[in-house]
Write a protein that holds these residues in place. Structure first.
Motif, short mmCIF file in Angstrom:
data_model
loop_
_atom_site.label_atom_id
_atom_site.label_comp_id
_atom_site.label_asym_id
_atom_site.label_seq_id
_atom_site.Cartn_x
_atom_site.Cartn_y
_atom_site.Cartn_z
N LEU A 25 0.83 -1.20 0.00
CA LEU A 25 0.00 0.00 0.00
C LEU A 25 0.86 1.26 0.00
CD1 LEU A 25 -3.01 0.88 0.23
CD2 LEU A 25 -2.65 1.04 2.68
N VAL A 27 4.00 1.62 -1.02
CA VAL A 27 4.68 1.78 -2.32
C VAL A 27 3.69 2.31 -3.35
CG1 VAL A 27 5.80 0.53 -4.22
CG2 VAL A 27 6.47 0.06 -1.88
N ALA A 28 2.48 1.75 -3.35
CA ALA A 28 1.47 2.18 -4.33
C ALA A 28 1.16 3.67 -4.18
CB ALA A 28 0.19 1.35 -4.16
N ILE A 29 1.08 4.14 -2.94
CA ILE A 29 0.79 5.57 -2.71
C ILE A 29 1.94 6.42 -3.26
CG2 ILE A 29 0.55 7.32 -0.90
CD1 ILE A 29 -0.98 5.13 0.73
N GLN A 30 3.18 5.99 -3.01
CA GLN A 30 4.34 6.73 -3.52
C GLN A 30 4.36 6.75 -5.05
OE1 GLN A 30 6.58 8.53 -1.83
NE2 GLN A 30 5.32 8.10 -0.03
N VAL A 31 4.10 5.58 -5.65
CA VAL A 31 4.09 5.48 -7.12
C VAL A 31 3.00 6.39 -7.69
CG1 VAL A 31 3.62 3.90 -9.05
CG2 VAL A 31 5.04 3.14 -7.16
N GLY A 32 1.84 6.38 -7.05
CA GLY A 32 0.73 7.23 -7.50
C GLY A 32 1.07 8.71 -7.40
N TRP A 34 4.06 10.11 -7.43
CA TRP A 34 5.08 10.50 -8.42
C TRP A 34 4.44 10.68 -9.80
CZ3 TRP A 34 6.96 8.79 -13.08
CH2 TRP A 34 8.10 9.48 -13.53
N HIS A 35 3.57 9.75 -10.16
CA HIS A 35 2.94 9.84 -11.48
C HIS A 35 2.04 11.07 -11.59
CE1 HIS A 35 4.38 5.72 -12.12
NE2 HIS A 35 4.19 5.96 -13.39
N ASP A 36 1.34 11.37 -10.52
CA ASP A 36 0.46 12.54 -10.56
C ASP A 36 1.27 13.84 -10.64
OD1 ASP A 36 -1.77 10.99 -10.52
OD2 ASP A 36 -2.01 11.05 -8.34
N ASN A 38 4.12 14.16 -12.09
CA ASN A 38 4.94 14.21 -13.32
C ASN A 38 4.11 13.94 -14.58
OD1 ASN A 38 7.96 14.49 -12.47
ND2 ASN A 38 7.01 13.11 -11.00
N ARG A 39 2.90 14.44 -14.56
CA ARG A 39 2.04 14.25 -15.75
C ARG A 39 2.66 14.94 -16.97
NH1 ARG A 39 -3.99 13.45 -15.07
NH2 ARG A 39 -4.22 12.60 -12.99
N LEU A 41 5.46 14.67 -18.12
CA LEU A 41 6.37 13.79 -18.87
C LEU A 41 5.64 12.93 -19.88
CD1 LEU A 41 8.70 12.45 -16.01
CD2 LEU A 41 9.16 14.28 -17.63
N GLU A 42 4.30 12.91 -19.77
CA GLU A 42 3.49 12.08 -20.69
C GLU A 42 3.67 12.56 -22.12
OE1 GLU A 42 0.88 9.67 -20.17
OE2 GLU A 42 1.60 9.37 -18.13
N PRO A 43 3.76 11.62 -23.08
CA PRO A 43 3.93 12.05 -24.48
C PRO A 43 2.67 12.74 -25.02
CG PRO A 43 3.61 9.68 -24.36
CD PRO A 43 3.71 10.16 -22.95
N TRP B 231 8.57 4.91 -11.89
CA TRP B 231 8.75 5.62 -10.62
C TRP B 231 10.23 5.69 -10.23
CZ3 TRP B 231 8.88 2.75 -5.51
CH2 TRP B 231 8.95 3.64 -4.44
N ILE B 236 8.85 8.05 -18.32
CA ILE B 236 7.59 7.42 -18.73
C ILE B 236 7.85 6.44 -19.86
CG2 ILE B 236 5.31 7.86 -19.74
CD1 ILE B 236 5.50 8.81 -16.86
N ARG B 240 -0.16 6.84 -19.36
CA ARG B 240 -1.00 6.36 -18.26
C ARG B 240 -2.35 5.81 -18.73
NH1 ARG B 240 -0.85 10.28 -13.99
NH2 ARG B 240 -2.92 9.91 -13.21
N ILE B 317 -3.53 6.27 -10.26
CA ILE B 317 -2.40 5.35 -10.46
C ILE B 317 -2.19 4.50 -9.20
CG2 ILE B 317 0.14 5.28 -10.68
CD1 ILE B 317 -1.07 5.78 -13.34
N ALA B 318 -2.40 5.10 -8.02
CA ALA B 318 -2.21 4.33 -6.78
C ALA B 318 -3.17 3.13 -6.73
CB ALA B 318 -2.43 5.24 -5.57
N MET B 321 -1.95 0.54 -9.19
CA MET B 321 -0.75 -0.13 -8.68
C MET B 321 -1.12 -1.17 -7.62
SD MET B 321 2.60 -0.21 -8.63
CE MET B 321 3.76 -0.99 -7.53
N ILE B 322 -1.95 -0.79 -6.68
CA ILE B 322 -2.28 -1.74 -5.61
C ILE B 322 -3.14 -2.88 -6.17
CG2 ILE B 322 -4.36 -0.56 -4.68
CD1 ILE B 322 -1.67 -2.07 -2.50
#
Lengths: 43, 411
Positions: A25, A27-32, A34-36, A38-39, A41-43, B231, B236, B240, B317-318, B321-322
């Motif tokens: 849980l 790790v998932a919060i951290q991953v989420g 970071w992605h939010d 760094n939007r 960076l999306e192509p 991450w 990327i 997403r 994304i969270a 991921m989970i």
């Protein structure tokens, strides 16, 4: 005796299910996050 | 010098840690190769254990390779190509890991080639052996174009041309990969399903349950690994929205699997079935109960499917991921339960014995060390691949060049 069983069952669930689930849980919060953040960076 | 590199660079520190685990695994493997399977807790009554769980899990989690390649190359879903590349790379490593497990598990590793030469066409395992061999070759061909793009190989222009020629064969390879995967993923379930002496396994639905769960697990694992690489690598690899799409497909397939599992468990055990009813009771209430309900059905099944599907709606994304991580955990728990339950329940005999033939099994340190060594090897190769292969360079921040022409982020 019944109370001891109940405590034992709760402890087992926390140990074998809750404990491994917690790092997943976190790790998932951290991953989420970071992605939010760094939007851009999306192509 | 080396120590300073490891201290200053987290990537090389990670590589060093994995190298230590691999060294432990090699030591354990050496014990098995020199002393034989007597060094393990495996026995005639429990001949398959932890290594087979790792073998089945890595193959199931590699199923994203064939399913995503088929979607991308055969159904024209070009937008899935970036994640299909990650899945194919995972697939190659997964099958390599499975073969390492089998090399340890067969007991006579110097005879590993016998299955290819002395055909036993009546054996499910022979079919699995042949399919895995051919599919590994297909995966090598699929990964080859990514490897020849490494900068230090640029001087071998013929290698580069050859690689790009193979890259154009991607749709053909996807057809071959799908055929071989559908055959052996289901035959692995079939291998268990035909064992009449093991009541918990002996059922016609095993091939279907194995293939459907593998597709859900393989897609979810590809999503999970992509998110982790993005991450940690601060780049990327896959847009997403594509990850959300694949997550939703995995969630839907997982729901189909749960539906099939429900009917298999309820209708298949209608009334008393000797051996199987006892095994079902052991699975749902005994020592296996917590892993079965907690990881396989509730967290790794229902919760995971809901999260994977809802992630796209909530654009979270969270949640994705989970959901993916729980799906993967659920598949591993399923392969663990299936194998361990089968070989720790009384052996069915006809006529029934007064004292059922039964054994206890738990892996010893050699089995754990060897299994961890194999997982560490796969993790190391995956980390190196994601770090160095141009195909996984992705969209990098702050002026770094994005992927080359042939490895676009969008197709």
């Amino acid at each position: 005796m019944e109370f001891n069983h109940l405590i034992g069952n709760i402890a087992s669930i926390l140990l074998y299910v809750g404990l491994p689930f917690l790092p997943m849980l976190l790790v998932a919060i951290q991953v989420g996050r970071w992605h939010d953040a760094n939007r851009h960076l999306e192509p | 010098m080396v120590l300073r590199t490891i201290r200053d660079n987290p990537f090389w520190a990670w590589v060093a840690f994995l190298a230590v685990v691999i060294a432990l695994g090699l030591f354990a493997a050496l014990q098995v190769f020199t002393r034989g399977l007597v060094a393990t807790n495996l026995s005639d009554l429990a001949p398959w254990g932890l290594w087979i769980v790792v073998d089945l899990s890595t193959i199931a989690l590699s199923a994203g390779a064939f399913s995503l390649s088929a979607l991308a190359h055969l159904l024209g879903r070009d937008e899935l190509k970036p994640i299909a590349r990650v899945a194919v790379f995972i697939g190659l490593l997964g099958y390599g890991g499975a073969m390492l497990c089998l090399l340890l598990d067969i007991g006579r590793p110097e005879r590993f080639w016998h299955g290819w030469v002395y055909w036993n066409v009546h054996s499910m395992l022979w079919e699995v052996t042949m399919c895995i061999t051919f599919y590994f070759a297909v995966l090598l061909l699929e990964v080859f174009p990514m490897v020849v793009d490494l900068p230090f190989l640029a001087r071998f222009r013929w290698l580069n041309r050859f690689g790009h020629r193979i890259h154009h064969l991607a749709p053909l390879l996807a057809v071959a990969g799908m055929g071989l995967s559908l055959l052996h993923q289901s035959s692995l379930g079939g291998t268990y399903g035909v064992v009449a002496g093991r009541a918990s396994l002996f059922r016609a639905t095993m091939p279907l349950l194995f293939i459907v769960s593998a597709v859900a697990g393989g897609m979810a694992f590809s999503v999970q690994m992509t998110l982790i690489v993005q991450w940690l690598g601060r780049r990327i690899l896959v847009p997403r929205q594509i990850l959300f799409q694949v997550g939703q497909i995995a969630g839907a397939v997982l729901l189909v699997y749960l539906y099939m599992r429900f009917w298999d468990s309820t209708a298949g055990s209608y009334g008393y079935v000797p051996g199987r009813s006892e095994a079902d009771t052991a699975l749902t209430t005994g020592a296996f109960g917590l892993v079965f309900w907690g990881w396989e059905i509730i967290l790794g099944g229902v919760v995971a499917a809901v999260l994977l599907i809802a992630a796209r709606i909530r654009q979270s994304i969270a949640m994705l991921m989970i959901g993916a991580a729980l799906t993967v955990a659920g598949i591993i728990a399923n392969r663990w339960n299936t194998t361990m339950l089968a070989f720790t329940q009384p052996l069915a005999t006809n006529p029934a014995l007064t004292d059922p033939v039964v054994t206890r099994y738990f892996p010893n340190w050699i089995e754990w060390a060897a299994a961890l060594g194999i997982v560490a090897t796969l993790t190391l190769l995956f980390s190196l691949g994601m770090h160095f292969l141009p195909a996984f360079r992705g969209g990098a921040p702050a002026g770094q060049e994005a992927g080359g022409d042939s490895w676009s982020l969008t197709t």
